[in-house]
Write a protein that holds these residues in place. Structure first.
Motif, PDB file in Angstrom:
ATOM      1  N   LEU A  13       0.837  -1.204   0.000  1.00  0.00           N
ATOM      2  CA  LEU A  13       0.000   0.000   0.000  1.00  0.00           C
ATOM      3  C   LEU A  13       0.873   1.257   0.000  1.00  0.00           C
ATOM      4  O   LEU A  13       0.601   2.210  -0.736  1.00  0.00           O
ATOM      5  CB  LEU A  13      -0.922  -0.005   1.229  1.00  0.00           C
ATOM      6  N   VAL A  14       1.927   1.250   0.808  1.00  0.00           N
ATOM      7  CA  VAL A  14       2.842   2.400   0.853  1.00  0.00           C
ATOM      8  C   VAL A  14       3.500   2.604  -0.512  1.00  0.00           C
ATOM      9  O   VAL A  14       3.602   3.734  -1.006  1.00  0.00           O
ATOM     10  CB  VAL A  14       3.889   2.211   1.973  1.00  0.00           C
ATOM     11  N   CYS A  15       3.935   1.515  -1.139  1.00  0.00           N
ATOM     12  CA  CYS A  15       4.555   1.615  -2.474  1.00  0.00           C
ATOM     13  C   CYS A  15       3.560   2.145  -3.503  1.00  0.00           C
ATOM     14  O   CYS A  15       3.900   2.990  -4.342  1.00  0.00           O
ATOM     15  CB  CYS A  15       5.097   0.255  -2.905  1.00  0.00           C
ATOM     16  N   TRP A  16       2.335   1.655  -3.455  1.00  0.00           N
ATOM     17  CA  TRP A  16       1.298   2.105  -4.386  1.00  0.00           C
ATOM     18  C   TRP A  16       1.032   3.595  -4.210  1.00  0.00           C
ATOM     19  O   TRP A  16       0.993   4.360  -5.183  1.00  0.00           O
ATOM     20  CB  TRP A  16       0.031   1.285  -4.182  1.00  0.00           C
ATOM     21  N   PHE A  17       0.871   4.022  -2.963  1.00  0.00           N
ATOM     22  CA  PHE A  17       0.594   5.435  -2.724  1.00  0.00           C
ATOM     23  C   PHE A  17       1.778   6.323  -3.082  1.00  0.00           C
ATOM     24  O   PHE A  17       1.587   7.458  -3.507  1.00  0.00           O
ATOM     25  CB  PHE A  17       0.130   5.677  -1.280  1.00  0.00           C
ATOM     26  N   ALA A  18       2.980   5.823  -2.925  1.00  0.00           N
ATOM     27  CA  ALA A  18       4.144   6.607  -3.351  1.00  0.00           C
ATOM     28  C   ALA A  18       4.015   6.933  -4.836  1.00  0.00           C
ATOM     29  O   ALA A  18       4.241   8.072  -5.260  1.00  0.00           O
ATOM     30  CB  ALA A  18       5.435   5.836  -3.071  1.00  0.00           C
ATOM     31  N   GLY A  19       3.623   5.947  -5.625  1.00  0.00           N
ATOM     32  CA  GLY A  19       3.404   6.174  -7.049  1.00  0.00           C
ATOM     33  C   GLY A  19       2.223   7.083  -7.323  1.00  0.00           C
ATOM     34  O   GLY A  19       2.281   7.959  -8.195  1.00  0.00           O
ATOM     35  N   LEU A  20       1.140   6.895  -6.571  1.00  0.00           N
ATOM     36  CA  LEU A  20      -0.049   7.732  -6.755  1.00  0.00           C
ATOM     37  C   LEU A  20       0.221   9.196  -6.405  1.00  0.00           C
ATOM     38  O   LEU A  20      -0.419  10.100  -6.934  1.00  0.00           O
ATOM     39  CB  LEU A  20      -1.214   7.200  -5.914  1.00  0.00           C
ATOM     40  N   PHE A  21       1.155   9.428  -5.494  1.00  0.00           N
ATOM     41  CA  PHE A  21       1.535  10.802  -5.163  1.00  0.00           C
ATOM     42  C   PHE A  21       2.512  11.378  -6.186  1.00  0.00           C
ATOM     43  O   PHE A  21       2.448  12.564  -6.518  1.00  0.00           O
ATOM     44  CB  PHE A  21       2.181  10.876  -3.775  1.00  0.00           C
ATOM     45  N   TYR A  22       3.419  10.546  -6.672  1.00  0.00           N
ATOM     46  CA  TYR A  22       4.489  11.053  -7.539  1.00  0.00           C
ATOM     47  C   TYR A  22       4.072  11.201  -9.003  1.00  0.00           C
ATOM     48  O   TYR A  22       4.472  12.170  -9.661  1.00  0.00           O
ATOM     49  CB  TYR A  22       5.725  10.154  -7.422  1.00  0.00           C
ATOM     50  N   LEU A  23       3.281  10.279  -9.525  1.00  0.00           N
ATOM     51  CA  LEU A  23       2.923  10.337 -10.945  1.00  0.00           C
ATOM     52  C   LEU A  23       2.200  11.637 -11.315  1.00  0.00           C
ATOM     53  O   LEU A  23       2.578  12.288 -12.296  1.00  0.00           O
ATOM     54  CB  LEU A  23       2.107   9.113 -11.360  1.00  0.00           C
ATOM     55  N   PRO A  24       1.180  12.060 -10.575  1.00  0.00           N
ATOM     56  CA  PRO A  24       0.555  13.346 -10.925  1.00  0.00           C
ATOM     57  C   PRO A  24       1.514  14.528 -10.798  1.00  0.00           C
ATOM     58  O   PRO A  24       1.379  15.521 -11.509  1.00  0.00           O
ATOM     59  CB  PRO A  24      -0.603  13.467  -9.926  1.00  0.00           C
ATOM     60  N   ARG A  25       2.511  14.425  -9.911  1.00  0.00           N
ATOM     61  CA  ARG A  25       3.521  15.483  -9.818  1.00  0.00           C
ATOM     62  C   ARG A  25       4.346  15.509 -11.097  1.00  0.00           C
ATOM     63  O   ARG A  25       4.685  16.581 -11.612  1.00  0.00           O
ATOM     64  CB  ARG A  25       4.392  15.243  -8.582  1.00  0.00           C
ATOM     65  N   LEU A  26       4.652  14.331 -11.636  1.00  0.00           N
ATOM     66  CA  LEU A  26       5.333  14.282 -12.936  1.00  0.00           C
ATOM     67  C   LEU A  26       4.460  14.911 -14.020  1.00  0.00           C
ATOM     68  O   LEU A  26       4.971  15.590 -14.909  1.00  0.00           O
ATOM     69  CB  LEU A  26       5.680  12.839 -13.312  1.00  0.00           C
ATOM     70  N   PHE A  27       3.144  14.692 -13.938  1.00  0.00           N
ATOM     71  CA  PHE A  27       2.232  15.306 -14.907  1.00  0.00           C
ATOM     72  C   PHE A  27       2.324  16.832 -14.838  1.00  0.00           C
ATOM     73  O   PHE A  27       2.257  17.506 -15.863  1.00  0.00           O
ATOM     74  CB  PHE A  27       0.787  14.880 -14.654  1.00  0.00           C
ATOM     75  N   VAL A  28       2.451  17.381 -13.617  1.00  0.00           N
ATOM     76  CA  VAL A  28       2.579  18.835 -13.455  1.00  0.00           C
ATOM     77  C   VAL A  28       3.791  19.329 -14.240  1.00  0.00           C
ATOM     78  O   VAL A  28       3.706  20.274 -15.031  1.00  0.00           O
ATOM     79  CB  VAL A  28       2.718  19.224 -11.960  1.00  0.00           C
ATOM     80  N   TYR A  29       4.932  18.680 -14.014  1.00  0.00           N
ATOM     81  CA  TYR A  29       6.164  19.097 -14.680  1.00  0.00           C
ATOM     82  C   TYR A  29       6.100  18.847 -16.188  1.00  0.00           C
ATOM     83  O   TYR A  29       6.592  19.653 -16.976  1.00  0.00           O
ATOM     84  CB  TYR A  29       7.372  18.377 -14.089  1.00  0.00           C
ATOM     85  N   HIS A  30       5.486  17.730 -16.561  1.00  0.00           N
ATOM     86  CA  HIS A  30       5.375  17.391 -17.985  1.00  0.00           C
ATOM     87  C   HIS A  30       4.513  18.428 -18.705  1.00  0.00           C
ATOM     88  O   HIS A  30       4.866  18.901 -19.788  1.00  0.00           O
ATOM     89  CB  HIS A  30       4.777  15.998 -18.125  1.00  0.00           C
ATOM     90  N   ALA A  31       3.384  18.782 -18.109  1.00  0.00           N
ATOM     91  CA  ALA A  31       2.484  19.757 -18.733  1.00  0.00           C
ATOM     92  C   ALA A  31       3.140  21.128 -18.855  1.00  0.00           C
ATOM     93  O   ALA A  31       2.836  21.882 -19.779  1.00  0.00           O
ATOM     94  CB  ALA A  31       1.184  19.857 -17.941  1.00  0.00           C
TER      95      ALA A  31
END
Length: 140
Positions: A13-31
């Motif tokens: 669960l911790v690993c999954w949430f780490a990704g769920l927190f980080y991926l949208p942050r990558l979207f911010v930078y990507h956009a």
């Protein structure tokens, strides 16, 4: 055995949430990026995070969670568990929305601004708060 499965459930669960927190942050930078090299780099990072970490972590979380329910079927008669599982289903939907966005970015079809993704990035926090409170406090 139960405590080992519970520990593995929490770790995944911790690993999954780490990704769920980080991926949208990558979207911010990507956009917000404008050069081709950055956009390509973000596509690679997003794909690897989604497929290599988030997907396996989600599956492990679900497998260990279902295993825990199988070992303790009495939880299914409690309302807090039904609410928790509802949030888990919605979280799975959010996970797949992230996957669809990874594909849109890879095709160069993103239409949303970095501001949208800053707000989108906060959604998993709400799920985490609700799920942890339901499991720990068991309010109903």
């Amino acid at each position: 055995m139960y405590l080992w499965i519970k520990a593995l459930h929490i770790i995944s669960l911790v690993c999954w949430f780490a990704g769920l927190f980080y991926l949208p942050r990558l979207f911010v930078y990507h956009a917000a990026s404008e050069d081709t090299a950055s956009k390509e780099r973000f596509c690679i990072m997003e794909r690897k995070l989604y497929r290599g970490i988030m997907g396996p972590s989600m599956i492990a979380t679900l497998v260990f969670g279902l295993w825990l329910l199988w070992l303790s079927p009495g939880f299914m008669s409690q309302a807090w568990m039904h609410a928790k599982l509802t949030f888990v289903v919605l979280l799975i939907g959010y996970h797949h929305m992230c996957g669809a966005q990874v594909k849109r970015f890879a095709r160069g079809e993103n239409t949303r601004s970095h501001v949208f993704y800053r707000w989108f990035n906060e959604v998993p926090v709400l799920f985490l708060l609700a799920i942890v409170i339901l499991v720990v406090v068991k309010p109903f």
